[in-house]
Design an enzyme around this catalytic site. Structure first.
Site: not given
Ligand SMILES: *Cc1c(COP(=O)(O)O)cnc(C)c1O
Length: 410
Positions: A72, A125, A198, A223
């Site tokens: 961890r 998001y 982000d 993603k």
């Molecule tokens: C998918 C996404 C998230 C969240 O991510 P997870 O891996 O689903 O927890 C946050 N910000 C953006 C822009 C996203 O596309």
């Protein structure tokens, strides 16, 4: 948007982006026994130490020296991924989490205290927006103002002396709105606030917010970074040592939501082809955007690589490419949208994005269904809006599929 990361020579003494993506932190010498050219999946939860030495603090165990204690806290496979992601974003510290959501919650928690003020883009998001409202506002006494950050003045009007964090996404989901990271970085700096961005929608191949003045960057590695729709993960990257300590404390101790070794391995592997994938995503998305833009069955296309995008100049300045996500309005009602989507073979009807396969989704009933109809209307998300995550298939097949779906609508 011709300036590729590899062309700009910003980091003269380090390898180019493509080279970093393939080998950084994964040299054969890393495992001296077998000389693996890729990082093994280290599944051990615990590691044998050399002996009892009261003078060595656990804090001093250095993964760089192959010193590990408990997975961890640090794990070789995760450590390699964290180093590579930091290098690709141009930061000093990377911390990998069990999801993008946990990377966001740790980064925000590390940046604010109860009583603090936050300014955030109103087009975040969905999960992040809900987190700000229902966790930070309602339970943790943090005040959050959501503003239309396409207009930098709206951000400077909203910040106050007690603003601890400015939180941005660009481009946004699903309308591909942009905000000016460099300009907002100086607004944040003027009140001593942390700027978090982000960067999930573009990946560091097309946009590097730290170079533009952001303090910390987060991703859902689910993603583009992993890129194959087979892992959930997240990362935070920063060059601010203090912030890295805080985020690292939350990752390892405060929350303990680390990325598992198998997912670290998948993401390391996915990253090797990030530049190749991003180039193909962009080529395909640009072709599809141009096709839809001309189509009489489409009333509007949202894609930052199109000249008709209202912030095309900012896209040119800030981004090295338009990315692989676009949205469009079909000229028709919900029933037309349902029939159109049902006719498609190459685009699976599914949420998420950034994988090698093309996906299509209906924001009003899928990603943005938790919003009220009024909130959707305010943001501009209509019932005839569709969002596409364009994959890396041959564009000819994608265009033919769209064309035949349009033909069968008539
Ligand atoms: C998918 C996404 C998230 C969240 O991510 P997870 O891996 O689903 O927890 C946050 N910000 C953006 C822009 C996203 O596309």
């Amino acid at each position: 948007m011709t300036d590729r990361p590899g062309d700009r020579g910003a980091r003269k003494d380090s390898p180019e982006f493509e080279t970093t993506a393939v080998t950084h932190a994964e040299q054969p010498s890393h495992d001296e026994r077998a000389g693996d050219v890729t990082m093994p999946i280290h599944l051990a939860s615990t590691y044998e130490v050399d002996g009892i030495d009261p003078d060595v603090s656990l804090e001093e165990l250095d993964p760089e020296e192959n010193q590990y204690l408990y997975s961890r806290l640090s794990n070789p496979t995760r450590h390699a991924l964290e180093k590579r992601l930091a290098a690709l974003e141009g930061g000093d510290h990377g911390m990998a989490f069990a999801s993008g959501t946990s990377a966001v919650v740790a980064t925000v928690t590390a940046s604010v205290s109860p009583g603090d003020h936050v300014v955030a883009f109103d087009d975040l998001y969905g999960g992040t927006k809900t987190m700000f409202k229902e966790l930070f506002c309602d339970r943790l006494d943090v005040a959050v103002d959501f503003v239309d950050a396409r207009d930098t003045d709206a951000v400077s009007d909203a910040v106050r002396d007690d603003t601890a964090l400015v939180w941005m996404e660009t481009p946004t989901n699903p309308l591909l709105r942009l905000c000016d990271i460099e300009a907002i970085a100086s607004v944040a700096e003027s009140v001593g606030a942390t700027l978090g961005v982000d960067n999930t929608f573009l990946s560091p191949y097309f946009q590097r917010p730290l170079e533009l003045g952001a303090d910390v960057v987060v991703h859902s590695t689910t993603k583009y970074l992993n890129g194959h729709s087979d892992s959930i993960g997240g990362v935070a990257v920063t060059s601010d040592d203090e912030l890295a300590d805080e985020i690292g404390f939350l990752q390892r101790v405060g929350m303990g939501n680390v990325l598992a070794p198998f997912d670290a391995f998948l993401t390391l592997r996915g990253l090797k082809t990030l530049p190749l994938r991003m180039r193909q995503h962009e080529t395909n998305a640009a072709e599809i955007a141009a096709y839809l833009d001309e189509h009489e069955g489409v009333s509007r296309v949202y894609y930052p690589g199109l000249r008709s995008h209202p912030q095309y100049d900012l896209a040119e300045r800030q981004m090295d490419g338009g990315g692989g996500v676009l949205s469009f309005e079909l000229d028709g009602d919900l029933e037309v949208v349902q029939r159109f989507v049902a006719e498609l073979d190459e685009f699976a009807l599914a949420v998420s994005l950034g994988g090698v396969e093309s996906l299509i989704e209906h924001p009003a009933s899928m990603t943005h269904s938790p919003l009220t109809p009024e909130e959707r209307e305010e943001l501009g998300i209509t019932d005839s809006l569709l969002r596409v995550s364009v994959g890396v298939e041959h564009p000819k097949d994608l265009l033919a599929d769209l064309e035949s779906a349009f033909e069968r609508l008539d």
